[in-house]
Each structure stands twice: as C-alpha cells, then as structure tokens.
Design a protein around this motif. Structure first.
Motif, PDB file in Angstrom:
ATOM      1  N   GLN A  85       0.861  -1.119  -0.052  1.00 24.05           N
ATOM      2  CA  GLN A  85      -0.137  -0.254  -0.114  1.00 24.05           C
ATOM      3  C   GLN A  85       0.869   0.767  -0.420  1.00 24.05           C
ATOM      4  O   GLN A  85       0.479   2.237  -0.180  1.00 24.05           O
ATOM      5  CB  GLN A  85      -0.512  -0.056   1.547  1.00 24.05           C
ATOM      6  CG  GLN A  85      -1.883  -0.355   1.555  1.00 24.05           C
ATOM      7  CD  GLN A  85      -2.959  -0.694   2.278  1.00 24.05           C
ATOM      8  OE1 GLN A  85      -2.745  -0.539   3.791  1.00 24.05           O
ATOM      9  NE2 GLN A  85      -4.428  -1.077   1.672  1.00 24.05           N
ATOM     10  N   ALA A  86       1.838   1.279   0.663  1.00 21.80           N
ATOM     11  CA  ALA A  86       2.661   2.254   0.711  1.00 21.80           C
ATOM     12  C   ALA A  86       3.767   2.577  -0.659  1.00 21.80           C
ATOM     13  O   ALA A  86       4.575   4.395  -0.438  1.00 21.80           O
ATOM     14  CB  ALA A  86       3.859   2.281   2.310  1.00 21.80           C
ATOM     15  N   ALA A  87       3.673   1.564  -1.227  1.00 20.03           N
ATOM     16  CA  ALA A  87       5.136   1.873  -2.112  1.00 20.03           C
ATOM     17  C   ALA A  87       4.461   2.892  -3.431  1.00 20.03           C
ATOM     18  O   ALA A  87       2.917   3.138  -3.841  1.00 20.03           O
ATOM     19  CB  ALA A  87       5.425  -0.098  -2.611  1.00 20.03           C
ATOM     20  N   LYS A  88       5.115   3.439  -3.704  1.00 23.85           N
ATOM     21  CA  LYS A  88       5.781   4.205  -4.927  1.00 23.85           C
ATOM     22  C   LYS A  88       6.225   4.230  -5.996  1.00 23.85           C
ATOM     23  O   LYS A  88       5.503   4.901  -6.928  1.00 23.85           O
ATOM     24  CB  LYS A  88       6.008   6.062  -4.888  1.00 23.85           C
ATOM     25  CG  LYS A  88       5.282   5.945  -3.064  1.00 23.85           C
ATOM     26  CD  LYS A  88       5.642   7.881  -2.887  1.00 23.85           C
ATOM     27  CE  LYS A  88       4.392   8.460  -1.558  1.00 23.85           C
ATOM     28  NZ  LYS A  88       5.344   9.323  -1.057  1.00 23.85           N
ATOM     29  N   GLY A  89       6.838   3.064  -5.867  1.00 25.01           N
ATOM     30  CA  GLY A  89       7.998   2.959  -7.150  1.00 25.01           C
ATOM     31  C   GLY A  89       6.884   2.415  -8.347  1.00 25.01           C
ATOM     32  O   GLY A  89       5.677   1.706  -8.442  1.00 25.01           O
ATOM     33  N   ASP A  90       7.461   2.418  -9.757  1.00 23.65           N
ATOM     34  CA  ASP A  90       7.079   1.685 -11.090  1.00 23.65           C
ATOM     35  C   ASP A  90       7.664   0.398 -10.913  1.00 23.65           C
ATOM     36  O   ASP A  90       6.747  -0.302 -11.468  1.00 23.65           O
ATOM     37  CB  ASP A  90       7.894   2.909 -12.415  1.00 23.65           C
ATOM     38  CG  ASP A  90       7.603   3.598 -11.888  1.00 23.65           C
ATOM     39  OD1 ASP A  90       6.546   4.490 -12.177  1.00 23.65           O
ATOM     40  OD2 ASP A  90       8.732   4.430 -11.715  1.00 23.65           O
ATOM     41  N   LEU A  91       8.551  -0.379 -10.147  1.00 25.46           N
ATOM     42  CA  LEU A  91       8.526  -1.156  -9.950  1.00 25.46           C
ATOM     43  C   LEU A  91       8.820  -1.604  -8.463  1.00 25.46           C
ATOM     44  O   LEU A  91       9.478  -0.748  -7.635  1.00 25.46           O
ATOM     45  CB  LEU A  91      10.561  -1.913  -9.848  1.00 25.46           C
ATOM     46  CG  LEU A  91      10.584  -1.938 -12.188  1.00 25.46           C
ATOM     47  CD1 LEU A  91      12.079  -2.137 -12.332  1.00 25.46           C
ATOM     48  CD2 LEU A  91       9.286  -2.936 -12.485  1.00 25.46           C
ATOM     49  N   VAL A  92       8.553  -3.020  -7.792  1.00 23.92           N
ATOM     50  CA  VAL A  92       8.385  -3.208  -6.029  1.00 23.92           C
ATOM     51  C   VAL A  92       8.482  -4.623  -6.331  1.00 23.92           C
ATOM     52  O   VAL A  92       8.891  -5.530  -6.767  1.00 23.92           O
ATOM     53  CB  VAL A  92       7.045  -3.104  -5.942  1.00 23.92           C
ATOM     54  CG1 VAL A  92       6.306  -3.475  -4.380  1.00 23.92           C
ATOM     55  CG2 VAL A  92       5.824  -1.786  -6.910  1.00 23.92           C
ATOM     56  N   THR A  93       9.473  -4.821  -5.103  1.00 15.76           N
ATOM     57  CA  THR A  93      10.470  -5.464  -4.538  1.00 15.76           C
ATOM     58  C   THR A  93       9.580  -6.289  -3.355  1.00 15.76           C
ATOM     59  O   THR A  93       9.763  -5.664  -2.493  1.00 15.76           O
ATOM     60  CB  THR A  93      11.628  -6.348  -5.288  1.00 15.76           C
ATOM     61  OG1 THR A  93      12.094  -7.417  -4.784  1.00 15.76           O
ATOM     62  CG2 THR A  93      12.274  -5.262  -3.950  1.00 15.76           C
ATOM     63  N   VAL A  94      10.045  -7.311  -3.171  1.00 15.33           N
ATOM     64  CA  VAL A  94       9.719  -7.947  -1.349  1.00 15.33           C
ATOM     65  C   VAL A  94      10.931  -8.492  -1.341  1.00 15.33           C
ATOM     66  O   VAL A  94      10.698  -9.413  -1.747  1.00 15.33           O
ATOM     67  CB  VAL A  94       8.190  -8.780  -1.445  1.00 15.33           C
ATOM     68  CG1 VAL A  94       8.292  -9.440   0.298  1.00 15.33           C
ATOM     69  CG2 VAL A  94       7.368  -7.714  -1.595  1.00 15.33           C
ATOM     70  N   MET A  95      11.422  -8.588   0.246  1.00 18.18           N
ATOM     71  CA  MET A  95      12.566  -9.119   0.460  1.00 18.18           C
ATOM     72  C   MET A  95      12.757  -8.883   1.922  1.00 18.18           C
ATOM     73  O   MET A  95      12.170  -8.267   2.416  1.00 18.18           O
ATOM     74  CB  MET A  95      14.045  -8.367  -0.210  1.00 18.18           C
ATOM     75  CG  MET A  95      13.943  -7.986  -1.524  1.00 18.18           C
ATOM     76  SD  MET A  95      15.415  -7.065  -2.158  1.00 18.18           S
ATOM     77  CE  MET A  95      16.937  -8.054  -1.538  1.00 18.18           C
ATOM     78  N   ASP A  96      13.381  -9.928   2.890  1.00 22.91           N
ATOM     79  CA  ASP A  96      13.182 -10.380   3.619  1.00 22.91           C
ATOM     80  C   ASP A  96      14.944  -9.601   4.671  1.00 22.91           C
ATOM     81  O   ASP A  96      15.655  -9.596   3.527  1.00 22.91           O
ATOM     82  CB  ASP A  96      13.720 -11.824   4.250  1.00 22.91           C
ATOM     83  CG  ASP A  96      12.499 -12.393   4.457  1.00 22.91           C
ATOM     84  OD1 ASP A  96      11.364 -12.215   3.849  1.00 22.91           O
ATOM     85  OD2 ASP A  96      12.091 -13.565   4.143  1.00 22.91           O
ATOM     86  N   ALA A  97      14.542  -9.121   5.326  1.00 23.27           N
ATOM     87  CA  ALA A  97      15.297  -8.615   5.669  1.00 23.27           C
ATOM     88  C   ALA A  97      17.289  -9.441   6.319  1.00 23.27           C
ATOM     89  O   ALA A  97      18.097  -8.694   6.281  1.00 23.27           O
ATOM     90  CB  ALA A  97      15.151  -7.791   7.224  1.00 23.27           C
ATOM     91  N   ASP A  98      16.497 -10.719   6.366  1.00 23.04           N
ATOM     92  CA  ASP A  98      17.943 -11.825   6.836  1.00 23.04           C
ATOM     93  C   ASP A  98      18.819 -12.157   5.900  1.00 23.04           C
ATOM     94  O   ASP A  98      19.789 -13.030   5.563  1.00 23.04           O
ATOM     95  CB  ASP A  98      17.214 -13.064   7.644  1.00 23.04           C
ATOM     96  CG  ASP A  98      16.262 -13.576   6.691  1.00 23.04           C
ATOM     97  OD1 ASP A  98      16.334 -13.196   5.657  1.00 23.04           O
ATOM     98  OD2 ASP A  98      15.432 -14.534   6.793  1.00 23.04           O
ATOM     99  N   LEU A  99      18.993 -11.391   4.589  1.00 19.40           N
ATOM    100  CA  LEU A  99      19.735 -11.213   3.597  1.00 19.40           C
ATOM    101  C   LEU A  99      19.418 -12.914   2.934  1.00 19.40           C
ATOM    102  O   LEU A  99      20.720 -13.364   2.451  1.00 19.40           O
ATOM    103  CB  LEU A  99      20.926 -11.048   3.277  1.00 19.40           C
ATOM    104  CG  LEU A  99      21.516 -10.277   4.322  1.00 19.40           C
ATOM    105  CD1 LEU A  99      23.167  -9.331   4.443  1.00 19.40           C
ATOM    106  CD2 LEU A  99      20.889  -9.190   2.291  1.00 19.40           C
TER     107      LEU A  99
END
Length: 313
Positions: free
Chosen positions: A81-95
C-alpha cells in the motif's frame, strides 16, 4: 523508482547488513530506490535501528511500525500500500533473499516484458529434513486440489510491475496468503533459481507449528477441496452404515439375534463419531474464516512512521 518492501520482526542485527548489501548493487540498478521497512511489533530494538537508519538515509528510507505483531501477511500488505515505485520488490531483512539478483530481475522485466520476476530456491540444503518433507507435501497437495498453481520453493522475494501490485491491492480480504495471491492475479511471471542461503544474523521466528498452520490457511484460502472431502467421507460413512444395518437385519432374521459383538459396536460408534468431528472441524475452519471476513477488521494498526516519531532518539 524501485520500491523495496522489507517486513521486519526482531531484525535489529540484520537491517544494517541488509542496507549495506543493497547499496553494493545500487549502481547496477539505475533506479531511484525507496526502502519501506515494516516493523511488525518487534520485541527487540528493531524500531530504534529503523529510526537511526532513517536519519542516515532520510530521502530513501521510510518505515511503518505496527501497534503489535499482526503477522507477515499484514506487513506485506502495508508495504504494498505504501510503495510508490514503478517496480516493487519484497525482500527479507535476513539476506536469505540475495540483493545481487535485483539487477538481473530488473533487466528481465524491462527487456523481456515480464510483469513479475519471482525467485525460488534450487534446493532445500540446510533445512531440517522433516520441514523439507512437509513443505514439498504442501505444494503437491495444494496444486492437486486447488485451482491456483504455486511453485515449489517459491519465495515471497519477487519483482513486480506497478500494474501487478495494483491488482494485488484490489484483493482486500482479511485472510491473506500472499504466495497464492501472487499466483491468483496472474500476469506473465518468470522464476529464477538460486542456492539456499543462511540468515546473516538473528534467529527465524517461523517454527514448524507456525509453518504448519500457515500451510493449512493456504489450502483453505485457495481450495474448497477439504469441504468436498468432508462430504465424501460423510457419504461413504452413511453408505457403509446402511450396508452394515442391512446385514445385521438379515442375519437376525436368519440366525437370530446374538448378544455378542458389543466391542465391535463401540469401536464402530467411536470411528463414526471421529469422522463426524473431523468433518465438523473442517466446516468450522471455513466458518471461522467467514467470521473474520465479516468483522471487517483492519489488517494492521500503525503506531509510528518516519513522519510521526513517538520518541526522540
């Protein structure tokens, strides 16, 4: 702009490492970056770390902090909902989701006209054997009984176009299962594989029991097969009971009514009672989901953002 959504639960140690690794590939992306960290009711100093990181990257890093732990699904939804980008990715912080894949993912979307580039683990090396067995079993079951195909080993780590993200946001259901939702909305998707990676810091919050409950939710959210199974069990039990009753009547007429057989009768009653409870449990699970949907409760409650800091650092 490329929006990077990072759900966090007790990730105070991982966040600095994550930002460092993403910044290493920043020059290869040729996109303006937007980090959106979701603090999902962490019990450690994750929120304090996010405040500090926002001070370091004021124009790039945003964060949303929940009033309590609402779960990863709520965190993903808040980030989208908060993302403004033309491209959006989802990632975990633990690498465990390697940032060095991002340049190739962006290239595939921009040059080959895909709507989504997903990732999947090439193997489950380092994962407990029991967990691997049940994970594979889950994907086999859900793909056989459901109408939405889910890729075995697929991660939430994926790069999506704005059109796909907007389609996902149109699904406002309370009971969310993102892996299924990503597949259900469709769009042209390509998966790339990578070797399994260990956490860079901290410990996972996903126990075997939590994963098991999550898998049950996934099956129920995207298939009505359990209800069909319950109906089938009921029909078979009814048919079997009718045959048994006919047999007892015929035997009594021909050979009399013996008094023996109470243990077997009790066993049959317990068996049929167990089947009834099983079927009621399946039905109850669906009714519970309906109950939660009709309440219209919010997915999450925001306590703090980078624009509304509750305490001084």
């Amino acid at each position: 702009m490329l929006s990077i959504i990072v759900p966090c639960y007790n990730e105070e140690e991982s966040i600095p490492y994550f930002l460092e690794e993403v910044n290493k590939v920043k020059s290869k992306l040729h996109h303006e970056l937007e980090f959106i960290f979701i603090n999902d009711g962490s019990q450690d100093n994750t929120l304090e770390v996010l405040r500090q990181m926002h001070q370091r990257y004021p124009s790039e890093l945003r964060y949303i902090s929940f009033s309590r732990n609402f779960g990863k699904e709520a965190a993903l939804y808040a980030g989208l909902q908060a993302a403004k980008g033309d491209l959006v990715t989802v990632m975990d912080a633990d690498l465990q989701d390697p940032p060095d894949l991002l340049p190739e993912m962006v290239r595939l979307i921009e040059t080959e006209n895909y709507d989504c580039i997903g990732t999947r683990r090439a193997d489950r090396e380092g994962e407990p054997v029991v967990r691997s067995f049940f994970a594979r079993a889950f994907y086999k079951i859900v793909n056989k009984i459901g109408e939405t195909e889910m890729v075995d080993g697929a991660r939430d780590f994926r790069l999506m176009t704005r059109q796909m993200v907007d389609a996902i946001l149109e699904l406002t259901e309370y009971n969310r299962f993102s892996k299924g939702i990503f597949s259900w909305v469709g769009f042209d998707t390509k998966y790339i594989s990578y070797e399994n990676r260990e956490r860079v810091a901290g410990e996972t919050s996903w126990s075997f029991w939590k994963l098991f409950k999550y898998s049950i939710d996934g099956i129920i959210n995207f298939s009505d097969a359990p209800l069909n199974i319950a109906s089938f069990i009921g029909a078979i039990s009814c048919f079997g009971s009718g045959i048994a009753l006919l047999f007892i009547i015929v035997r009594a007429l021909l050979f009399g009514d013996p008094t023996s057989g109470w243990p077997s009768l009790v066993s049959i009653l317990l068996f049929v009672g167990g089947l009834q409870l099983l079927c009621l449990g399946i039905i109850g699970k669906y009714i519970g989901k309906i109950f939660l949907e009709t309440k219209k409760r919010p997915q999450f409650i925001v306590k703090e953002t980078e624009k509304n800091v509750k305490r001084e650092i």
